[in-house]
Design an enzyme around this catalytic site. Structure first.
Site, PDB file in Angstrom:
ATOM      1  N   GLY A 181      12.504 -14.055 -10.215  1.00 60.22           N
ATOM      2  CA  GLY A 181      12.572 -13.939  -8.761  1.00 60.22           C
ATOM      3  C   GLY A 181      13.990 -13.806  -8.236  1.00 60.22           C
ATOM      4  N   GLU A 240       1.136   1.826   7.812  1.00 61.27           N
ATOM      5  CA  GLU A 240       1.483   2.642   6.645  1.00 61.27           C
ATOM      6  C   GLU A 240       1.946   4.028   7.066  1.00 61.27           C
ATOM      7  OE1 GLU A 240      -2.154   2.140   4.434  1.00 61.27           O
ATOM      8  OE2 GLU A 240      -1.804  -0.027   4.431  1.00 61.27           O
ATOM      9  N   SER A 288      11.878  -5.293  -7.946  1.00 60.45           N
ATOM     10  CA  SER A 288      12.934  -5.311  -6.944  1.00 60.45           C
ATOM     11  C   SER A 288      14.114  -4.452  -7.379  1.00 60.45           C
ATOM     12  CB  SER A 288      13.430  -6.742  -6.726  1.00 60.45           C
ATOM     13  OG  SER A 288      12.438  -7.533  -6.124  1.00 60.45           O
ATOM     14  N   HIS A 334       0.827  -1.205   0.000  1.00 60.14           N
ATOM     15  CA  HIS A 334       0.000   0.000   0.000  1.00 60.14           C
ATOM     16  C   HIS A 334       0.864   1.260   0.000  1.00 60.14           C
ATOM     17  CE1 HIS A 334      -3.985  -1.893   1.652  1.00 60.14           C
ATOM     18  NE2 HIS A 334      -3.638  -2.358   0.468  1.00 60.14           N
ATOM     19  N   TYR A 352      -9.676   3.830   2.785  1.00 60.14           N
ATOM     20  CA  TYR A 352     -10.258   2.692   3.509  1.00 60.14           C
ATOM     21  C   TYR A 352     -11.767   2.865   3.703  1.00 60.14           C
ATOM     22  CZ  TYR A 352      -5.707   0.630   4.493  1.00 60.14           C
ATOM     23  OH  TYR A 352      -4.480   0.033   4.370  1.00 60.14           O
TER      24      TYR A 352
END
Length: 407
Positions: free
Chosen positions: A282, A140, A209, A88, A98
């Site tokens: 990965g 968060e 990544s 998030h 939310y």
């Protein structure tokens, strides 16, 4: 914690809600996107929406969280919610969103379950939702504070300074700030989000990544071109629209919109033995970890396991070997499904990854990244080898259904 009254209601209704949660989440997304089409166009991964993967992941997270309120397991709750919070934060989610989710989720619950949703039932599930939501909001907020930004203010422009072909279908992009200042630091293993404006006007976001050392003045990500998925009925589901757009259209000198680094699959600061297990693309968070270990002349025991379709399709193949060679106590094991005309060579085997003959030291911390079935298989093998579950960490790019699959 969930109140005792709500606990009993949740315990009584969890089977019914769990049985219907797939229908509930599907209806929820449809309702929310009808009311807020900009969320599907500019925030959510619409490819995962079309395939139904995001609906499954949300259902899994809600069911797992509710179950853990009945038989509390704080460590498992932390694991589930930490990953969601980092995702998030990398999207710039804020607390007010939310409330949008709450409105459409509970409308979907009422529509699917009908008269079974009594005021008591609604109140109990409302408590579960806000317990989960407020925990995420707090997590968060902490991530934004640690990053030194206001809630949601995570986006910045960078320039592509290099493009390197890693294999036939993967490229690496080197990224630098527009003013030549050093980019924000990160912990090895973390990722950034990349937002692109697609030809139809949609702003779609994906995570990649950081395959570099935190001390570098530039960042590097690797992107894999992805083909379409063929359904059973013969229709084609487009996937990889952001990765394919980047692969086909982004070159040196172009600018990209990226987030600050986030992610909880990070290199630990202790000296415990490491087991880095990856398949396909990965390998990228492992590259970042290994580069840091090599640059700091780390002397802990490191075992690197990688599986791929072939040596030709193995992105960062030579770099991975070079990094392992630079780490004093590192060893590498590779499996390829196809070796072509070659015979198996040093550290390389033909077939699928198998941990049977791999030495695993006591206290080893294992890190997994790759397709979900691969990671679940490796997790089972690690547990069979007496690696504690709390020492097994993973990264999923896309909807995270691990929580339900590995319960």
């Amino acid at each position: 914690m969930l109140s005792e009254a709500s606990k009993e209601t949740i315990r009584a209704t969890l089977p019914a809600v769990g049985a219907a949660i797939g229908d509930i989440t599907t209806l929820f997304y449809r309702r929310m996107f009808d009311a807020h089409p900009e969320l599907e166009r500019d925030l959510f991964n619409r490819g995962n929406q079309r395939q139904g993967e995001q609906q499954k992941a949300l259902a899994s997270a809600i069911a797992a969280f509710a179950t853990l309120q009945l038989d509390p397991d704080p460590e498992r709750v932390q694991t589930i919610l930490s990953r969601i919070a980092h995702k998030h934060a990398s999207l710039g989610i804020t607390a007010d969103q939310y409330w949008i989710v709450h409105k459409h989720l509970f409308e979907a619950i009422v529509e699917v379950l009908g008269e079974a949703v009594t005021p008591e039932v609604a109140s109990a599930w409302d408590e579960v939702y806000w317990l989960m939501a407020n925990t995420l909001i707090a997590m968060e907020a902490g991530l934004y504070e640690n990053a030194g930004v206001e809630a949601g203010d995570v986006w910045r422009r960078v320039r592509v300074t290099g493009r390197t072909q890693q294999s036939e279908d993967t490229v690496s992009f080197t990224l630098a700030s527009l003013d030549s200042a050093p980019l924000p630091t990160f912990t090895p293993g973390q990722y950034i989000s990349v937002a692109v404006q697609l030809p139809d006007g949609a702003r779609q976001i994906r995570q990649y990544s950081l395959a570099c050392d935190p001390t570098d003045n530039e960042w590097r990500i690797t992107v894999k071109r992805i083909g379409a998925n063929m359904r059973v009925d013969g229709s084609v589901t487009p996937v990889g629209e952001v990765s394919n757009f980047l692969y086909n259209n982004v070159f040196e000198g172009d600018e990209l919109s990226v987030s600050l680094p986030f992610g909880d699959l990070v290199l630990p600061g202790d000296d415990a033995p490491l087991l880095l297990i990856s398949a396909g693309i990965g390998c990228t968070p492992m590259i970042g970890m290994l580069e840091h270990l090599a640059n700091t002349e780390d002397r802990r025991s490191v075992a690197v396991l990688h599986a791929d379709r072939s040596a030709a399709q193995h992105a960062h193949r030579a770099e991975l070997a070079e990094l392992v060679d630079r780490i004093p106590l590192a060893v590498m094991h590779r499996w390829y499904e196809d070796l072509g005309a070659r015979e198996p060579f040093a550290g390389t085997r033909l077939g699928r990854a198998d941990l049977t003959d791999v030495s695993i030291e006591p206290g080893t911390r294992a890190f997994l990244c790759g397709p979900l079935p691969f990671m679940l298989s490796m997790r089972e093998s690690l547990i069979a080898r007496n690696v504690p579950t709390e020492n097994i960490h993973y990264e999923v790019f896309g909807p995270d259904s691990w929580a339900g699959a590995s319960a």
